[in-house]
Every structure is written in C-alpha cells, then in structure tokens.
Write an enzyme that holds these catalytic residues in place. Structure first.
Site, PDB file in Angstrom:
ATOM      1  N   CYS A   1       2.323   6.216   3.117  1.00 28.50           N
ATOM      2  CA  CYS A   1       2.778   6.798   1.985  1.00 28.50           C
ATOM      3  C   CYS A   1       4.005   7.874   2.379  1.00 28.50           C
ATOM      4  O   CYS A   1       3.963   8.316   3.398  1.00 28.50           O
ATOM      5  CB  CYS A   1       1.755   7.335   1.023  1.00 28.50           C
ATOM      6  SG  CYS A   1       0.709   6.115   0.247  1.00 28.50           S
TER       7      CYS A   1
ATOM      8  N   GLY B   1       0.924  -1.279   0.052  1.00 23.29           N
ATOM      9  CA  GLY B   1       0.092  -0.066  -0.038  1.00 23.29           C
ATOM     10  C   GLY B   1       0.726   1.237  -0.024  1.00 23.29           C
ATOM     11  O   GLY B   1       0.278   2.266   0.276  1.00 23.29           O
TER      12      GLY B   1
ATOM     13  N   HIS C   1       3.832  10.042  -3.489  1.00 26.79           N
ATOM     14  CA  HIS C   1       2.832  10.829  -4.343  1.00 26.79           C
ATOM     15  C   HIS C   1       2.813  12.488  -3.709  1.00 26.79           C
ATOM     16  O   HIS C   1       3.350  12.612  -2.514  1.00 26.79           O
ATOM     17  CB  HIS C   1       1.505  10.349  -4.401  1.00 26.79           C
ATOM     18  CG  HIS C   1       0.851  10.116  -3.143  1.00 26.79           C
ATOM     19  ND1 HIS C   1       0.027  11.398  -2.482  1.00 26.79           N
ATOM     20  CD2 HIS C   1       0.869   9.165  -2.203  1.00 26.79           C
ATOM     21  CE1 HIS C   1      -0.304  10.732  -1.062  1.00 26.79           C
ATOM     22  NE2 HIS C   1       0.130   9.332  -1.215  1.00 26.79           N
TER      23      HIS C   1
END
Length: 384
Positions: free
Chosen positions: A331, A309, A313
């Site tokens: 992330c 996952g 970004h």
C-alpha cells in the site's frame, strides 16, 4: 295473277319472315365466372411460423387496396401496439414481443375494386434455453474520473457470440473520443478511451441486448443504458524510489505528499508498476492479513486502486518511515492529515500511475484496462 296464287305467295313470304326473326328482344348475354378480389394481404412472419425473433417488427401489408383494421394479440388476448402507415398500405408493431409466446393476428382491407378481404393467422416466438442478466457500470448520473472504463458484465454465464454482443453496444460522447471495446474474459466486455477521457465529457451508453442471441441457446434478458459524466482531470503519480505521492490536476502538480510504499527488496510486497484506477473509498478500511501475521488492523481514509490488494491510506504507526523508506506490504502509506486531504479529493475512476518498482501489476486484477497497450486493447475486441 289469279287471286289464289297471290294469296299463296303472301303466306309463303310471311312464313319465311317469321323463320328469320328472333322471338326475344334485346342483346344476348353470355354467363360469366365470379371475379376474385384484387386486394391481397400478406403477413410477416407468415402463418404458423416458429422461432420468430422477438425484436423484429411484425408487418401486415396489402397490395391493391387499403387496410381497414389490424389486430395482433398476445396469449392473454391483449392487443400489441402497432402503427398504421399514412397510405394504409401497411401496419407494423411498435413494441417488442415476448419470448416463447403465440401471437394471433387478424387483418381486413378493402381493395381498389371495392371488395373486402381478410387474413388471419398466428406464429410463435423463439423460446430461449436461458436469459442471463447483464449489468452496466458506471451507473446513471455518476461523476467519475478520467480513467474510468465502461463495463458490461454477464455474471450468470459466458457469452459465446461476443461479436453479436459487441455490435449491439453503442457509446455516445459530447466531444469526440477514440476508444474501443475489449473482452477481459467471456463474461465481461469493457470500453476504454485510447487516452484518458477529456474532463467533463458527457457519456451515454446503450446496450440493445433484449432478444439478442448470445450463442448456445442463451438470449439477452433486457436492454441496458446509462448516462454519466467525466469529472475534473486528476491523476495520482507514485514513483516508488522518491517516497512521495504526487497529485496532478489538468496536468499540473496539485499536491505532493510524503509516502512509504511497498518494500523494495521483496517483489511480492512491492507497490506494483502500472496504471490502475480508484475503485472504492472507505473512511475506515480493514487491512488484516493473517498470512503476514497481523489481524484486526484498521486504517483511516482508505482508497482502493486494485483488487490485488493495494490502497492509499493513513498509517501513523509507520510515521517514522513515511517520506524516507518503503516499508509497507504494497500500500501507499500517508500521514493522516495528508490521507484525509487526498481521500476528500478522489473520485472513482481517477488514474493511479505507479513506476519504479521491481514488480508489475498482474493483469488478473478486476480493473486492469490500462495495463494493456492500445494495440493490445484493440486486439481484445471481437470485431477486430
């Protein structure tokens, strides 16, 4: 001597001479049996053979003579390609055979005695229970990062004879590279180098799987091959407490971006430790996660580096924390301009090294080759 006595003696001598003289002329010849031809033709496989391997050449040979003609035909009556040796003592097929088919051969030869001989026969090839397909990655002409593994997958079923499959695989490189195959599970075997690939290495992979017994009656459907290139050396390093993402080229710092990583206090939301690789790139990625209460969330310049996952970004909504605090759900968040710059520089297979977190990346991710030590990786080979 009286005349009568002389005449009688002459008659007696004539009778004796006649009795000792043959009535025929020339030498006598005893009858002889027919001598068999000296030439002998043999075929491998022999006539009526069954379960013949499809990859082993069919061979027709003659002793004490020379082959005049050889023909091997498939069930449709079409000839199978073959080659006659220069000395005409043997003939071998130059193409592989088909599964579960009957082949017929006819051969003629002339012996050293000048006599003609012939041989005919037929055999049947092995009939698999199944012929599962396989895939290979990277694909032809790809340019990939220095952490990219070679993956051969068997999506239609498990491989029982892993050693046989591994022996059928070959990796050739333009420069010497130490590496090893390792089975991640019974449907995937990967090859990775001991250390990252040397930049710009040319790689060729061949997998001679057609006709190979996988075990359990399964045989390879077809051979595989690929030829690809390793690109420039680019490695991303994230030490989560630093709130930065550094990009190295050829071992030197190339770019450094402020970042916000996974939440430090919750191991389930950490950006996990480990060496992963860039797996995919999307100009816009969907990051919806109903489990954590957000849907229809799209972020730009998304670079996936695990199937657990994790992405790199942009997240302008988290701008206040980027470079200061770790507040994401795993992330690596960047400013949009930085995310775009990194996105444009990344290629599939670039390593992403994460350190400093409480949690480690689980080895359940699809691409986990670099999560194992070299010794562990070598032990995953079926030939060790």
């Amino acid at each position: 001597m009286p005349r009568q006595t002389l005449l009688g003696a002459l008659l007696l001598a004539l009778v004796l001479l006649t009795a000792c003289t043959s009535q025929t002329t020339g030498d006598a010849v005893a009858p002889q049996a027919d001598i068999p031809p000296v030439a002998k033709i043999t075929a491998t496989p022999a006539d009526a053979a069954e379960d013949v391997p499809v990859t082993e050449p069919v061979r027709i040979a003659v002793a004490e003579g020379a082959l005049d003609s050889v023909e091997l035909t498939n069930p449709d009556g079409k000839p199978v390609d073959g080659e006659l040796a220069e000395d005409k003592a043997s003939w071998s097929t130059t193409e592989v055979l088909g599964y579960g088919k009957e082949y017929t051969y006819t051969a003629a030869a002339t012996g050293t005695d000048g006599k003609k001989v012939e041989l005919t026969g037929s055999f049947t090839t092995v009939k698999p229970k199944s012929t599962p397909r396989a895939t290979i990655n990277p694909i032809d002409d790809a340019v990939v990062g220095v952490g990219m593994p070679i993956s051969i997958k068997f999506p239609e079923g498990p491989v029982k004879d892993k050693a046989a499959v591994e022996r059928a695989l070959k990796v050739e490189t333009s420069v010497p590279v130490e590496g090893s195959w390792g089975w991640l599970h019974d449907q995937q075997v990967d090859w990775r180098p001991k250390e990252y690939w040397p930049a710009h290495t040319e790689v060729k992979v061949t997998a001679k799987l057609y006709g190979l017994a996988y075990g359990g009656g399964a045989y390879g459907k077809s051979d595989l091959s690929t030829a690809f290139t390793i690109g420039r050396n680019q490695v991303v390093k994230v030490h989560t407490p630093d709130h930065r993402m550094d990009v190295y080229r050829d071992g030197k710092l190339h770019a450094s971006y402020p970042a916000s990583n996974g939440k430090d206090h919750d191991p389930n939301l950490n950006t996990p430790n480990g060496t992963m690789i860039v797996m995919a790139k999307e100009p816009v990625g969907n990051f919806s996660n109903p489990r954590y209460g957000y849907t229809d969330v799209e972020k730009k310049w998304a670079v996936r580096f695990s199937n657990h996952g994790e992405f790199i970004h942009e997240n302008e909504e988290n701008r206040a924390n980027i470079g200061k605090r770790n507040t994401s759900h795993g992330c690596v968040n960047l400013f949009e301009a930085d995310a775009k710059a990194y996105f444009d520089s990344a290629i599939i297979g670039d390593p992403v090294e994460v350190t400093g977190s409480k949690a480690d990346m689980p080895t359940s991710s699809d691409v986990n080759d670099w999560l194992f030590s070299w010794a562990q990786w070598q032990s995953m080979s079926a030939l060790r």
